[in-house]
Scaffold this active site. Structure first.
Site, short mmCIF file in Angstrom:
data_model
loop_
_atom_site.label_atom_id
_atom_site.label_comp_id
_atom_site.label_asym_id
_atom_site.label_seq_id
_atom_site.Cartn_x
_atom_site.Cartn_y
_atom_site.Cartn_z
N CYS A 1 148.28 71.46 -10.47
CA CYS A 1 148.38 72.65 -11.29
C CYS A 1 149.80 73.53 -10.76
O CYS A 1 150.69 72.91 -11.17
CB CYS A 1 147.08 73.40 -10.89
SG CYS A 1 146.97 74.60 -12.33
N HIS B 1 143.20 69.98 -12.60
CA HIS B 1 142.62 69.77 -11.22
C HIS B 1 141.97 68.62 -11.31
O HIS B 1 140.53 68.67 -11.32
CB HIS B 1 141.83 70.92 -10.96
CG HIS B 1 142.43 72.08 -10.74
ND1 HIS B 1 143.02 72.58 -9.63
CD2 HIS B 1 142.87 73.18 -11.56
CE1 HIS B 1 143.56 73.65 -9.82
NE2 HIS B 1 143.61 74.17 -10.78
N GLU C 1 141.03 67.08 -8.61
CA GLU C 1 139.84 66.92 -7.45
C GLU C 1 138.32 67.23 -7.81
O GLU C 1 137.51 66.90 -7.48
CB GLU C 1 140.40 68.24 -6.39
CG GLU C 1 140.15 69.42 -6.93
CD GLU C 1 141.51 70.10 -7.54
OE1 GLU C 1 142.45 69.12 -8.35
OE2 GLU C 1 141.91 71.18 -7.50
N1 GLN Z 1 149.35 80.31 -11.34
C1 GLN Z 1 149.33 79.15 -12.18
C2 GLN Z 1 148.98 79.52 -13.47
O1 GLN Z 1 148.27 80.25 -13.71
C3 GLN Z 1 148.61 78.17 -11.43
C4 GLN Z 1 147.33 78.13 -11.38
C5 GLN Z 1 146.48 77.08 -10.63
O2 GLN Z 1 147.20 76.47 -9.77
N2 GLN Z 1 145.30 76.88 -10.66
O3 GLN Z 1 149.40 78.75 -14.23
#
Ligand code: GLN
Length: 552
Positions: A382, A508, A510
């Site tokens: 992310c 994600h 994970e």
């Molecule tokens: N801050 C980034 C976004 O909103 C990444 C978010 C995250 O890593 N979950 O896109």
């Protein structure tokens, strides 16, 4: 008809109620029963999505896009059941629903009260995990017996059990039996008092699970049974496990707690099969292929719960490769002061997890540059992927000052930008791109090798995306776009070719990794790290053999 188990906690918080619930649920699934799980949290946020990791730890995202408590991660990892929006209710959500109904006129003419309106709404939440495909529903009540805010939940479960009857539902109370060094003995009084609190509101636990550092004597168990009104064999000991949380179900099974549960619920006691779980735990405790060290570079490093699922998924990757994963937690801001080489010296892989806000961003970018230039396996998740794109744009494509508009709204090279659909959104709660989305994986890429599939589904939680204006320019310099949304518009996975293993994903992974089935990207990341570390020599106890050194 769905049977119910209600799990409460006493004496102190952080006893591992989620882990205990998940472990019991695993045993019940291994006895052939179909389970569903949920957690009821007594705080007023509608969900934990707006809370800082310092307050709450990780926010776990379900496939249907709910931002939930991290205990749901244990539920899914242990039992492989799918959690949903129905798996986590907070007081905020319950009250919100009652208040909306009141405005809509659902209670016309009545005074709306905690009892019965809030408790009825809680009972409705409990009912939401019943179904013809659910034999046993497990409901964990957040907080500790005696908290003012958990009272409506306790009253609701008391009523629920009263309505369904003793043979259809049971209460399990998880409590602490501390060992007092100065006195040289274990103390049962806090548990007695905690059960006392439950009894004043009409709940008598059927099973007492005692968290303790040392083994309890039969005397202690008898005393607790007598004073708490619990049968003697239903005082269960849950000692601190030595190596891993995945040992908990095995320890509980030794005491037949699952058998007692099924007997009380008048369900047939089928044989228990934990063979694969035991093998997994054995591999985890005594991995045959040595150790790798992975640096996790983040900004909530001091708080272990903030990256819970990441640490678990790394462990799963280790199990799949038969290696122990040692984690070096690196505070990204420290990299800004001390440099990446100093803090990342000797690691076999570098992972940059998700996050929000600009603190420590430059440290993460420096860590990624270090991984890219030194051919160290890298996994960006992310925000970690977004930082990898930024690093590549700045260093390889000559786009000085490239950035995400989250951190630099005026940058000349906004390689990561707000999604179109996000530009008009002002509300903060539950408004990100959330939950499972499909992704197409390109052939002949690291991602495709990992998944072995063209079509995958992964869970998201973010507002920003790769900015397609820069796709061609970055591709020209060698960035591979190995995963795209089915319509080709959204970049979901990036990677590098001239590197042993360098992958970033916008989602994600994970959240979908389990100890019995490591997520393919975590599995391959750890495999690449093990490859870098070199073969294991039996003579050096699995420690790294420098590259080029022949193993005896
Ligand atoms: N801050 C980034 C976004 O909103 C990444 C978010 C995250 O890593 N979950 O896109």
């Amino acid at each position: 008809m769905t049977r119910h188990i209600f799990i409460t906690g006493g004496v102190v918080s952080s006893l591992g109620k989620g882990l205990t619930s998940a472990s019991l649920a695993l045993l019940l699934t291994r006895r052939g029963y179909r389970i569903r799980m949920q957690k009821l949290d007594p705080y007023l946020n509608v969900d934990p999505g707006t809370m800082s990791p310092y307050q709450h730890g990780e926010v776990y995202v379900t496939a249907d896009g709910a931002e939930t408590d991290l205990d749901l991660g244990h539920y899914e990892r242990f039992t492989s059941t799918v959690c949903s929006r129905d798996s986590n209710y907070t007081s905020g959500r319950i009250y919100g629903s009652v208040i909306s109904k009141e405005r809509a006129g659902a209670y016309l003419g009545k005074t709306v009260q905690v009892i019965p309106h809030i408790t009825d709404e809680i009972k409705e939440a409990i009912r939401s995990i019943e179904g013809p495909d659910v034999d046993i529903a497990l409901t964990e009540i957040g907080g500790t017996a005696g908290d003012i805010e958990s009272l409506p939940f306790l009253e609701a479960i008391r009523q629920y059990r009263h309505e369904i009857g003793r043979s259809q539902g049971l209460f399990i109370h998880l409590t602490l039996v501390p060992y007092l060094k100065a006195a040289g003995e274990m103390k049962t009084k806090p548990s007695q008092q905690s059960v006392g609190i439950l009894r004043t509101i009409g709940i008598i636990p059927d099973i007492l699970v005692c968290r303790c550092e040392r083994a309890m004597s039969q005397d202690h168990k008898d005393k607790l049974a007598l004073f708490c009104g619990v049968e003697r064999n239903l005082v269960i000991e849950e000692q601190d496990v030595r190596h891993s949380i995945y040992e908990v179900p095995l320890e509980l099974a030794k005491q037949d707690v699952d058998v007692y549960i099924l007997e009380q619920l008048q369900l047939h006691v089928n044989p228990l099969n934990m063979g694969d779980w035991q093998t997994m735990v054995d591999t985890l405790i005594r991995p045959p292929n040595g150790e790798v060290e992975i640096a996790v570079v983040g900004k909530y490093i001091t708080l272990r719960d903030a990256y819970k699922s990441i640490y678990e998924a790394l462990t799963h990757g280790g199990i799949a490769n038969g290696v122990r994963v040692k984690i070096r937690m690196v505070e990204s801001e420290d990299i800004e002061h001390k440099g990446a080489s100093a803090l990342l010296e000797g690691v076999d892989g570098i992972l940059v997890p998700g996050g929000f806000g600009d603190r420590g961003i430059e440290g993460k970018i420096a860590a990624i540059g270090h991984a890219r230039e030194n051919q160290i396996p890298f996994f960006g998740i992310c925000l970690g992927m977004q930082c990898a794109v930024t690093e590549f744009a700045r260093t390889v494509c000559g786009m000085a000052g490239a950035n995400s508009t989250e951190f630099s709204p005026q940058t000349k090279y906004p390689v990561i930008d707000l999604m179109e659909t996000q530009k008009t959104v002002t509300q903060k709660g539950g408004t990100m791109r959330l939950g499972a989305y499909p992704c197409r994986v390109a052939p002949q890429t690291l991602a495709r090798t990992a998944y072995g599939l063209e079509q995958i589904t992964e869970r998201h939680r973010h507002r920003y995306e790769f900015n397609n204006t820069f796709r061609q320019a970055l591709a020209d310099q060698g960035l591979v776009f190995s995963g795209l949304s089915p319509d080709g518009h959204l970049v979901e996975i990036i990677e590098l070719r001239d590197h042993p293993w360098f992958v970033g994903c916008q989602f994600h992974p994970e959240f979908q990794s389990t100890p019995l089935k490591a997520h393919p990207l975590f599995r391959d990341f750890i495999a690449a790290a093990a490859q870098r570390r070199g073969p294991v020599s039996s003579r050096n106890n699995g420690r790294r053999v420098p590259k080029g050194t022949a193993t005896p």
